[in-house]
Each structure stands twice: as C-alpha cells, then as structure tokens.
Design an enzyme around this catalytic site. Structure first.
Site, mmCIF file in Angstrom:
data_model
loop_
_atom_site.group_PDB
_atom_site.id
_atom_site.type_symbol
_atom_site.label_atom_id
_atom_site.label_comp_id
_atom_site.label_asym_id
_atom_site.label_seq_id
_atom_site.Cartn_x
_atom_site.Cartn_y
_atom_site.Cartn_z
ATOM 1 N N GLU A 48 0.828 -1.204 0.000
ATOM 2 C CA GLU A 48 0.000 0.000 0.000
ATOM 3 C C GLU A 48 0.867 1.260 0.000
ATOM 4 O OE1 GLU A 48 -2.102 0.516 3.722
ATOM 5 O OE2 GLU A 48 -3.599 1.834 2.837
ATOM 6 N N LYS A 99 -10.331 0.789 -1.155
ATOM 7 C CA LYS A 99 -10.293 0.521 0.290
ATOM 8 C C LYS A 99 -11.568 0.986 0.989
ATOM 9 C CE LYS A 99 -7.099 1.106 4.209
ATOM 10 N NZ LYS A 99 -5.927 1.901 4.652
ATOM 11 N N CYS A 122 -4.694 -3.324 3.977
ATOM 12 C CA CYS A 122 -4.240 -3.012 5.337
ATOM 13 C C CYS A 122 -5.286 -3.118 6.451
ATOM 14 C CB CYS A 122 -3.600 -1.628 5.342
ATOM 15 S SG CYS A 122 -2.500 -1.375 6.759
#
Ligand SMILES: *[C@@H]1O[C@H](CO)[C@@H](O)[C@H](O)[C@H]1NC(C)=O
Ligand SMILES: *[C@@H]1O[C@H](CO)[C@@H](O)[C@H](O)[C@H]1NC(C)=O
Ligand SMILES: *[C@@H]1O[C@H](CO)[C@@H](O)[C@H](O)[C@H]1NC(C)=O
Ligand SMILES: *[C@@H]1O[C@H](CO)[C@@H](O)[C@H](O)[C@H]1NC(C)=O
Ligand SMILES: *[C@@H]1O[C@H](CO)[C@@H](O)[C@H](O)[C@H]1NC(C)=O
Ligand SMILES: *[C@@H]1O[C@H](CO)[C@@H](O)[C@H](O)[C@H]1NC(C)=O
Ligand SMILES: *[C@@H]1O[C@H](CO)[C@@H](O)[C@H](O)[C@H]1NC(C)=O
Ligand SMILES: *[C@@H]1O[C@H](CO)[C@@H](O)[C@H](O)[C@H]1NC(C)=O
Ligand SMILES: *[C@@H]1O[C@H](CO)[C@@H](O)[C@H](O)[C@H]1NC(C)=O
Ligand SMILES: *[C@@H]1O[C@H](CO)[C@@H](O)[C@H](O)[C@H]1NC(C)=O
Length: 524
Positions: free
Chosen positions: A73, A161, A194
């Site tokens: 990321e 995300k 993440c």
C-alpha cells in the site's frame, strides 16, 4: 546479493517441493515485496520515478519465474500524481487504445508493460482519481485502490479501500467491494488493503461468504505490541481462517511500519520479513512456492533461515496496546524451576493456564504476566470491535503498564526465561461475526511456527454459547514475547455511548501520511 545502497534488491527464495504448473498444478510461485518508498529528495515527479523504477527492478528480479507479485500500500504515487484505474480492460494497459481514459497515468501503463514482459499477475496499490460520481468542490474522488494486472497487462480486478484509517482526503465507495479474480493457474484470489484486515467487510466476508482460499493484502501497517505486530497478525489471521495469505508491506521502520510474508494457513509462514534492527526500510522481494490446495500437502521444513533470536537493537518504532493496564493479570514470580496453574476471568471470558519455566541467568530481560481482557476497541471512522484476549505476555518491568514495551536492557544469554511448558485454554462466547486467532510472538518479532505451537478450536457438543479453544507450546522456548488466544468480535460494541477510549493506535500512519504530503507541498 545486495549490490547497491540505494536499491537493495535481495531475492529470497523458499524452495519447497514441487513446481508451478499452469492450470491445474499443485503449486504456484508468488512474490511479495517489502518496499521502502521514496519520500524525500526530489520533486513529486522524481520520487514517483524512483518508486516506479525500483518496482520495475524488483519485477525484473523475479526473472519471469513468478505467477503473481504483490506490492504494498501507498508506496508508488502520491495524491499529487493520481491516476485513473479502469475496473477491467480487455486489452493490455501497456499500449494506449482509442477511447482510453486520458487520466490513466503513464506509470500505470509502464507497470502493465512490466507485468507483460515478466508474464506475471501483478498487484499494486495506487492513489486513484475517479470522475464517476463527481464531487462538486474537487471535481473528482480519490480512492486508495488495488489494481491487478494479468500476465498480459490487462486489468482484471480493482478494489477501493473500505476501512480507511485516518485518510482525510480519501473517499469510500458506497458499500464494501468484494474484489476477486480468477487466474490461469486455477486459483481464485480475493484482495483488500491493510486496515481492512481488522474488520468483517470485506476481508472476513471474502473468506466466509465467498469461500475464497487465497487472499492478498497490501499494507502500510504500524505494529503494536503485544498482539498486533504486522507479521504476527498476518500469520494468525491466515491460520485462524486456514487460508493462504500474500501480504506485502511498506517498509518504514522509523514510523513502526514493516512486515510482509506468505502464509499457508495452518502450515504457517513460507517466507516473511520484519525489518527490526535498522532505521532504513528495505526493498526486497520474497518468493515462495505456494500450494494451490488441490492436493494434500505437508511442508517438509518450515524453518525460515536467518531470522535469529531477536535483534540486539530494535529500531522499529512500536506502539503499545493502549489499555494493557486494564487487563486482569497475574505476574509470574521470577523464581527458577517454577510452575503455575491459574484461572483468570474478566467479564464473560475465563481462561486456564498451566505453565512451567526456568531462569537462564541471574537477571531476566523481561517480566511476564498472564492476562485476560474483554474490552471494546474503537478505531477511526466510528469503527469498533470488541476484543477478547487471554495469554502470556512480556513486560519491561514489574508493572502491568509496562507490558508490551520492549526491554531496554540487554542481558546476555537471550531472553532470560525459558518456558518449558505452556498451555492455555479459553471459553470464548459465540457471535455471528467473530474471528478467534492464535497469537504468538518471539523476540525476533516473528510469530511461532506451527512446529512450535499447537492450536485447536472445538465446538463442545450441546454448548451453543461458547467455543473451547486451546493452545500449547510444543517445545521449550527461550524468547517469548506473546503467547495468546485473540478474539476479534467484529460487530459487537457498547452502543450506550459509555466511556470509550480514544484510539491512540495506528496514529503513526496518519503522521506518516501527513508528513509525506507536507514534504510534497514544500517540494512543489
Ligand atoms: C513514492 O511513494 C511514496 C509513498 O506513496 C510517496 O509518498 C512518494 O511521493 C512517491 N513518489 C511520488 C512522487 O509519487
Ligand atoms: C534469475 O536469473 C539469474 C540468471 O539466470 C539467476 O542467477 C537467478 O537465480 C534468477 N533468479 C530467480 C529468482 O530465479
Ligand atoms: C470525497 O472526499 C472529499 C474530501 O474529504 C469530500 O469533500 C467529498 O465530499 C467526498 N466525496 C464523496 C462522494 O463522498
Ligand atoms: C485447512 O485447509 C486444508 C486444505 O487447504 C485442509 O486439508 C485442512 O483440513 C484444513 N484444516 C482445518 C483445521 O480445517
Ligand atoms: C539485522 O538483522 C539481520 C538478521 O538478524 C542481520 O542479517 C543484519 O545484519 C542486521 N542489520 C543490522 C544493521 O544490524
Ligand atoms: C530446515 O531448514 C533450515 C534452514 O534452511 C535448516 O537449517 C534446517 O537444518 C532444516 N531442518 C531439517 C529438519 O531439514
Ligand atoms: C481502563 O478502564 C477504566 C475503567 O473502566 C476506563 O475509564 C479507562 O478508560 C480504561 N483505560 C483504557 C486505556 O482503556
Ligand atoms: C535453574 O535451575 C536449573 C535446573 O535445576 C539449573 O540448571 C539452572 O542453572 C538454574 N538457573 C539459575 C539461574 O539458577
Ligand atoms: C528502562 O526502563 C526502566 C523502567 O521501565 C527505567 O526506569 C529505566 O530508566 C530505563 N533505562 C534506560 C536505560 O532507558
Ligand atoms: C457452555 O460453556 C460455558 C463455558 O465453559 C459454560 O459456562 C456454559 O455453562 C456451557 N453451557 C452449556 C449448556 O453447557
């Protein structure tokens, strides 16, 4: 191996039995990059170029041997150099086609070309500019986006995300996207980013609802002791779900950010890295032969070379679990040849412990406590989980508040306490959306491998309120930091507006992000 100071390209290959055969093989070759982004020392153009050329060099270092490569990321472009990302393309993005979105940046095309020349699937994370659903004030939305190229450089999957962590300029989709893609080697992957790993949607949903067995995560993760350091969480998550996980992490140890690996469910890590003892991050591609799961497989040797027992000097800046002082704990007496049998409870969780230990020297590097906790954890964006955890953890001194702090004294002869036996069991309350994980950490800042620890979950017949789980050390251990059962209860939190802890966690990510932004603005 590492020819050049600025671009340290090390390729570590874990050779396990078998070869990747396209279509129906028993293995595929995967690579994850631990990657230090360029954040200072040039215009945004130059920094992007540096990130990009380092990506290209790592892709080339895999020599066309890989089936899939994953980069972390937020290590490629900044918000000053956005790119459009098509949802899917029929043709390779390498060449411009009539009717292409003019906002597709050149760097994305060059990565498509790299995927094509290396004949590999390629997963990268970018800051995306999107003009769908335009925002009046800015004219476009910014997403934190994974993009997946196939071996020809065509886009086969895109994921934006969902669980943002303090990313003020970044937008969210209307609901969580479940991004999956099927490969020509017969494996279907799901991917996410993440912080998503700590929530049900989309990470856990891919596993539970769509039955995806191979997951990819791109990360910039700030590690926290004693339960949430990067590879510790990755390995525990993969084991708990019994899935393959390819995790690529950004490498910025001074901000507490590092940790990548490839994990084969209950068989543990095939390869992993945590940059602990240096301030400068690394650029390293970890490759492994990964079982597709089509035939039964037993690893012959899960010992990973060069991990050591623990760095003499830890430069990785670690966070500490904020409410560790609120655990119900019991301190182990530092007396040679001791054993203990304990039951500790907090709220609705009770755990039993049986252990014995001996001292290796006159002085011990760590104190240890057994502890149990049931607590709500608040993250940003009004996101909550309840955490139920019990286990053994290391403390700097005799106080509970020092648990999860690394020792600041070096004592010769290793950790100082050898656990000759250690067994924990807990009765965890059942909920619809919950993940119970084995959670272990040695002073090397790697989790214990399955050869070192046994973990079982057991539904007790006739009991539909609790799950029985236990974990046991298989062999004596001299370098333990954490040995715990960790339950993440995704949807459960106090709705009564009672006292809530402000999140002191992952703040480093925000700091890093803002810092980068400021640097860019200054350089402009
Ligand atoms: C290189 O990557 C980092 C992290 O995303 C970013 O801050 C830096 O600006 C990049 N270079 C550019 C200009 O995109
Ligand atoms: C790449 O190719 C070179 C030269 O053939 C070889 O020495 C190296 O081991 C290869 N690397 C990988 C990851 O296969
Ligand atoms: C996207 O984020 C910007 C900046 O936070 C915000 O102003 C805008 O309203 C967001 N757009 C949407 C569609 O939510
Ligand atoms: C984990 O998955 C493998 C197949 O990938 C299966 O053989 C094994 O039984 C599973 N283990 C558990 C505990 O479910
Ligand atoms: C850090 O640790 C690794 C592995 O233990 C070792 O190979 C390396 O030399 C160490 N680096 C520094 C700067 O101490
Ligand atoms: C397993 O691999 C490690 C590292 O390659 C090696 O040191 C060890 O001897 C191996 N163990 C066995 C049982 O083969
Ligand atoms: C510890 O518990 C007390 C009492 O419930 C609470 O007020 C405090 O916020 C908690 N501390 C943390 C760091 O969670
Ligand atoms: C602890 O006991 C063991 C076994 O009796 C002994 O070998 C060891 O030297 C003792 N350690 C210390 C620090 O006294
Ligand atoms: C180590 O930590 C202890 C207590 O946590 C503190 O009193 C001591 O000053 C620290 N020593 C060093 C060298 O930082
Ligand atoms: C289920 O297990 C829990 C925890 O051990 C226990 O308190 C409870 O009484 C059990 N329920 C039944 C129906 O046996």
């Amino acid at each position: 191996m590492c020819p050049n100071r600025w671009l340290v390209v090390c390729v570590a290959v874990v050779h396990l039995a078998g070869r990747a055969v396209r279509g129906d093989g028993d293995f595929y070759t995967a690579g994850v990059a631990e990657f230090r982004p360029a954040v200072v020392g040039g215009s945004s153009e130059q920094l992007l170029e540096e990130n990009l050329s380092a990506y290209l060099e790592l892709i080339a270092a895999a020599n066309g041997t890989s089936d899939i490569l994953v980069f972390p990321e937020a290590t490629l472009n900044s918000v000053l150099k956005l790119t459009a990302v098509p949802e899917q393309t029929e043709n390779s993005l390498c060449e411009k086609q009539d009717g292409d979105d003019p906002q597709v940046a050149e760097f994305l095309r060059r990565l498509a070309c790299a995927a094509r020349s290396a004949r590999t699937y390629l997963v990268v994370n970018v800051k995306e500019r999107s003009e769908e659903d335009p925002v009046p004030s800015r004219g476009y939305n910014i997403y934190n986006t994974n993009v997946v190229f196939d071996r020809n450089g065509a886009v086969v999957s895109r994921y934006r995300k969902w669980n943002l962590y303090l990313e003020p300029l970044t937008n969210r989709t209307k609901s969580a996207e479940l991004a999956i893609f099927r490969t020509d080697f017969g494996v279907t992957f799901g991917h996410f980013i993440c912080f998503d790993m700590l929530f049900y949607s989309p990470a856990q949903e891919l596993v539970e609802r769509l039955s995806i067995r191979h997951l990819i995560v791109t990360k910039m993760f700030n590690s926290e002791l004693p339960f949430l350091t990067a590879t510790q969480l990755q390995q525990g998550w993969a084991w708990a779900n019994n899935v393959t996980l390819l995790a690529a992490g950004a490498s910025i140890p001074l901000s507490g950010i590092s940790g990548s690996g490839i994990y084969a469910g209950q068989h543990g890590a095939l390869t992993r890295i945590m940059v602990v003892n240096q301030t400068e991050g690394q650029r390293q591609l970890l490759l492994a032969q990964v079982p597709t799961g089509r035939s039964p497989w037993m690893p012959t040797n899960t010992t990973i070379r060069n991990e050591g027992d623990g760095a003499a000097v830890v430069k990785l800046k670690l966070l500490q679990q904020p409410d560790i002082g609120n655990f119900s704990t019991w301190a182990l007496p530092l007396v040679n040849g001791s054993s203990a049998s304990k039951r500790l409870c907090q709220a609705d969780l009770c755990c039993d412990f049986q252990l014995s230990w001996s001292l290796l020297g006159a002085q011990s590097e760590y104190h240890y406590r057994l502890g149990v906790s049931v607590a709500e954890r608040r993250y940003e964006e009004e996101q909550y989980s309840s955490i139920r955890v019990c286990g053994l953890f290391a403390c700097r001194d005799g106080s509970p508040e020092s648990c999860g702090l690394l020792s600041n004294q070096t004592v010769g002869g290793g950790g100082g306490v050898e656990f000759t036996s250690l067994w924990i069991s807990g009765e965890f309350v059942k909920r619809q959306r919950r993940l119970l994980m084995p959670n272990t950490l040695a002073s090397s800042l790697y989790a214990l491998q399955p050869s070192e620890v046994a973990w079982t979950l057991q539904e007790v017949p006739g009991n539909d309120t609790h799950t029985h789980t236990e974990m046991e050390l298989r062999q004596p251990h001299r370098h333990l930091l954490t040995f715990a059962l960790y339950g993440n209860y995704f949807d459960e939190f106090a709705s009564n507006g009672g006292a809530r802890t402000e999140a002191a966690v992952w703040r480093g990510i925000l700091m890093m992000w803002l810092l980068t932004l400021v640097i860019h603005i200054l350089w402009k």
